[in-house]
Design a protein around this motif. Structure first.
Motif, mmCIF file in Angstrom:
data_model
loop_
_atom_site.group_PDB
_atom_site.id
_atom_site.type_symbol
_atom_site.label_atom_id
_atom_site.label_comp_id
_atom_site.label_asym_id
_atom_site.label_seq_id
_atom_site.Cartn_x
_atom_site.Cartn_y
_atom_site.Cartn_z
ATOM 1 N N VAL A 67 3.826 -2.533 3.846
ATOM 2 C CA VAL A 67 3.869 -3.838 3.188
ATOM 3 C C VAL A 67 3.596 -4.932 4.212
ATOM 4 N N GLU A 68 2.550 -5.716 3.941
ATOM 5 C CA GLU A 68 2.247 -6.894 4.745
ATOM 6 C C GLU A 68 2.649 -8.114 3.929
ATOM 7 N N SER A 69 3.526 -8.949 4.493
ATOM 8 C CA SER A 69 4.006 -10.146 3.795
ATOM 9 C C SER A 69 3.755 -11.368 4.662
ATOM 10 N N TYR A 70 3.145 -12.380 4.070
ATOM 11 C CA TYR A 70 2.961 -13.646 4.765
ATOM 12 C C TYR A 70 4.270 -14.422 4.690
ATOM 13 N N ILE A 71 4.675 -14.978 5.830
ATOM 14 C CA ILE A 71 5.952 -15.683 5.896
ATOM 15 C C ILE A 71 5.762 -17.016 6.607
ATOM 16 N N LEU A 72 6.229 -18.075 5.972
ATOM 17 C CA LEU A 72 6.242 -19.400 6.574
ATOM 18 C C LEU A 72 7.702 -19.720 6.886
ATOM 19 N N THR A 73 7.973 -20.005 8.141
ATOM 20 C CA THR A 73 9.345 -20.251 8.572
ATOM 21 C C THR A 73 9.482 -21.659 9.140
ATOM 22 N N PHE A 74 10.466 -22.380 8.622
ATOM 23 C CA PHE A 74 10.860 -23.664 9.190
ATOM 24 C C PHE A 74 12.213 -23.465 9.858
ATOM 25 N N GLU A 115 16.202 4.207 -3.775
ATOM 26 C CA GLU A 115 16.293 2.812 -3.329
ATOM 27 C C GLU A 115 15.272 2.539 -2.224
ATOM 28 N N TRP A 116 14.544 1.424 -2.361
ATOM 29 C CA TRP A 116 13.577 0.992 -1.357
ATOM 30 C C TRP A 116 14.250 0.063 -0.351
ATOM 31 N N ARG A 117 14.015 0.338 0.937
ATOM 32 C CA ARG A 117 14.471 -0.538 2.026
ATOM 33 C C ARG A 117 13.478 -0.457 3.179
ATOM 34 N N ILE A 118 13.614 -1.370 4.111
ATOM 35 C CA ILE A 118 12.760 -1.403 5.296
ATOM 36 C C ILE A 118 13.221 -0.332 6.276
ATOM 37 N N ALA A 119 12.273 0.487 6.735
ATOM 38 C CA ALA A 119 12.552 1.508 7.754
ATOM 39 C C ALA A 119 12.033 1.075 9.123
ATOM 40 N N HIS A 120 10.991 0.238 9.120
ATOM 41 C CA HIS A 120 10.411 -0.234 10.386
ATOM 42 C C HIS A 120 9.715 -1.559 10.120
ATOM 43 N N ARG A 121 10.035 -2.559 10.937
ATOM 44 C CA ARG A 121 9.411 -3.883 10.792
ATOM 45 C C ARG A 121 8.810 -4.313 12.120
ATOM 46 N N ARG A 122 7.586 -4.842 12.019
ATOM 47 C CA ARG A 122 6.939 -5.501 13.151
ATOM 48 C C ARG A 122 6.530 -6.893 12.707
ATOM 49 N N ASP A 176 5.775 -4.091 7.385
ATOM 50 C CA ASP A 176 6.940 -3.233 7.172
ATOM 51 C C ASP A 176 6.545 -1.872 6.632
ATOM 52 N N ARG A 177 7.251 -0.866 7.125
ATOM 53 C CA ARG A 177 7.193 0.445 6.483
ATOM 54 C C ARG A 177 8.449 0.556 5.641
ATOM 55 N N PHE A 178 8.259 0.570 4.343
ATOM 56 C CA PHE A 178 9.366 0.751 3.410
ATOM 57 C C PHE A 178 9.486 2.234 3.092
ATOM 58 N N GLU A 179 10.717 2.668 2.918
ATOM 59 C CA GLU A 179 10.959 4.033 2.465
ATOM 60 C C GLU A 179 11.925 3.991 1.295
ATOM 61 N N ARG A 180 11.666 4.895 0.351
ATOM 62 C CA ARG A 180 12.585 5.048 -0.777
ATOM 63 C C ARG A 180 13.433 6.275 -0.503
ATOM 64 N N ARG A 181 14.727 6.047 -0.458
ATOM 65 C CA ARG A 181 15.692 7.125 -0.235
ATOM 66 C C ARG A 181 16.728 7.041 -1.354
ATOM 67 N N ASP A 192 0.862 -1.182 0.000
ATOM 68 C CA ASP A 192 0.000 0.000 0.000
ATOM 69 C C ASP A 192 0.896 1.229 0.000
ATOM 70 N N PHE A 193 0.945 1.922 -1.131
ATOM 71 C CA PHE A 193 1.796 3.104 -1.247
ATOM 72 C C PHE A 193 1.171 4.285 -0.522
ATOM 73 N N ASP A 194 2.011 5.005 0.178
ATOM 74 C CA ASP A 194 1.615 6.225 0.887
ATOM 75 C C ASP A 194 2.507 7.340 0.334
ATOM 76 N N GLY A 195 2.100 7.901 -0.781
ATOM 77 C CA GLY A 195 2.945 8.867 -1.477
ATOM 78 C C GLY A 195 3.929 8.150 -2.375
ATOM 79 N N GLU A 196 4.925 8.891 -2.825
ATOM 80 C CA GLU A 196 5.897 8.332 -3.775
ATOM 81 C C GLU A 196 7.044 7.585 -3.104
ATOM 82 N N ASP A 197 7.320 7.893 -1.842
ATOM 83 C CA ASP A 197 8.532 7.369 -1.210
ATOM 84 C C ASP A 197 8.272 6.552 0.050
ATOM 85 N N ARG A 198 7.019 6.141 0.266
ATOM 86 C CA ARG A 198 6.715 5.333 1.447
ATOM 87 C C ARG A 198 5.647 4.314 1.085
ATOM 88 N N ALA A 199 5.810 3.105 1.611
ATOM 89 C CA ALA A 199 4.832 2.043 1.381
ATOM 90 C C ALA A 199 4.719 1.204 2.643
#
Length: 176
Positions: free
Chosen positions: A92-99, A127-134, A119-124, A83-90
């Motif tokens: 992102v909810e990702s389903y993850i299966l971990t073994f 380049e897109w990277r994770i700025a905050h992960r829960r 995750d809150r991704f930011e483009r700086r 879900d983009f929030d402007g041009e430089d922030r998104a």
């Protein structure tokens, strides 16, 4: 609300997806450099009760733990909602299966966890990277390991049996 993809949003979605794939490979292979390439230096990680704080020390510690004790681990990234929030922030909810395989009372135990990262991704600088992960934990199953390699079909001592390893010793790091 309807979402219309533009060339810019499609490229951003691919960049974000690539970060998530690098994260899965980095954590599973214990590759600190790859893990760090997924997060901004000032990023925050909230990983349940196990950790809350700056992401960089968490990632470095995770990579060291993966390499030090040879933990078998695989992360599978599934559904992603971006879900983009402007041009430089998104967001992102990702389903993850971990073994993962961990020792318990001297015996190997397998743990399978269904979770999601929010995750809150930011483009700086483009380049897109994770700025905050829960981390969001949905379910878990723990059981004693019962590895039989397809009921004996695969002989793990055979010269052609390639077993997974940590970076840089894993076959995926070679170009042979």
């Amino acid at each position: 609300m309807a979402h219309i993809n533009t060339v810019e949003t499609m490229l951003a979605r691919q960049d974000i997806h690539d970060v998530m794939m690098r994260y899965a490979r980095g954590i599973d292979r214990g590759d600190e450099t790859l893990l760090l390439s997924c997060y901004w230096d000032d990023a925050i990680e909230v990983h349940g009760p196990a950790y809350e704080g700056p992401a960089v020390p968490y990632l470095k510690g995770a990579a060291q733990r993966m390499k030090a004790n040879g933990t078998t681990m695989q992360h599978f990234v599934g559904n992603m909602h971006i879900d983009f929030d402007g041009e430089d922030r998104a967001f992102v909810e990702s389903y993850i299966l971990t073994f993962a395989r961990f020792p318990k009372d001297g015996e190997p135990w397998d743990t399978l966890t269904g979770a999601r990262s929010f995750d809150r991704f930011e483009r700086r600088g483009g380049e897109w990277r994770i700025a905050h992960r829960r981390a969001i934990f949905d379910w878990n199953r723990d059981q004693p390991s019962s590895e039989g390699w397809c009921m004996g079909l695969f002989d793990t001592s055979h010269k052609n049996m390639t077993m997974g390893r940590k970076a840089p010793d894993d076959l995926s790091y070679s170009r042979d």
